[in-house]
Motif scaffolding. Sequence first.
Motif, PDB file in Angstrom:
ATOM      1  N   ALA A 107      30.706-110.477  50.846  1.00 43.21           N
ATOM      2  CA  ALA A 107      31.855-109.583  51.004  1.00 43.21           C
ATOM      3  C   ALA A 107      31.720-108.419  50.034  1.00 43.21           C
ATOM      4  N   ARG A 108      32.220-107.279  50.433  1.00 42.04           N
ATOM      5  CA  ARG A 108      32.151-106.078  49.587  1.00 42.04           C
ATOM      6  C   ARG A 108      33.458-105.856  48.861  1.00 42.04           C
ATOM      7  N   ASP A 109      33.358-105.413  47.616  1.00 46.71           N
ATOM      8  CA  ASP A 109      34.552-105.072  46.840  1.00 46.71           C
ATOM      9  C   ASP A 109      35.345-103.963  47.520  1.00 46.71           C
ATOM     10  N   SER A 110      34.637-103.034  48.162  1.00 49.05           N
ATOM     11  CA  SER A 110      35.327-101.918  48.820  1.00 49.05           C
ATOM     12  C   SER A 110      36.219-102.402  49.967  1.00 49.05           C
ATOM     13  N   ASP A 111      35.827-103.492  50.634  1.00 50.23           N
ATOM     14  CA  ASP A 111      36.670-104.053  51.700  1.00 50.23           C
ATOM     15  C   ASP A 111      37.950-104.639  51.116  1.00 50.23           C
TER      16      ASP A 111
END
Length: 155
Positions: free
Chosen positions: A140-144
Amino acid sequence: MLRSKVLVQEADFDVSTEVRWLREGLPEIGAVATFIGTVRDMNENSMVQAMTLEHYPGMTEKALENILKVADSRFEISSAMIIHRVGPLYPEDQIVFAAATSAHRQQAFLACEFIMDYLKTEAPFWKKEDTPQGARWVSARDSDDTAMKRWEQDQ
């Protein structure tokens, strides 16, 4: 009452067919906002030869239906849809279709963006990429997470 559709499938989808379903019999619609996600050939500085998407049948569909219910409660939309593909996919393949309709563009745009932000964090999908260096699971991406939290602040 929101007209909605959720599909999780291996087969590709036809955007014009789905937009027609969203609008059919709803003359109050003045705007259709859509998002189409596709497989890139590059991620994290590595070539991506293929991607496999896995999901938890039943649980995934319920999570997507819930996202549309929440979108309906937050925005003035007439219809909404999520189609998400699973199985093996290759660069340029379509992965996801998200759409929302409303009388005016702003509500449709906002609802479509909301749907995608929540889908990226709340839907139980797992992605594995095949690269020249071997297979790897995509984290998972922090930006999401940041994008999703923005909606929590807007409540």
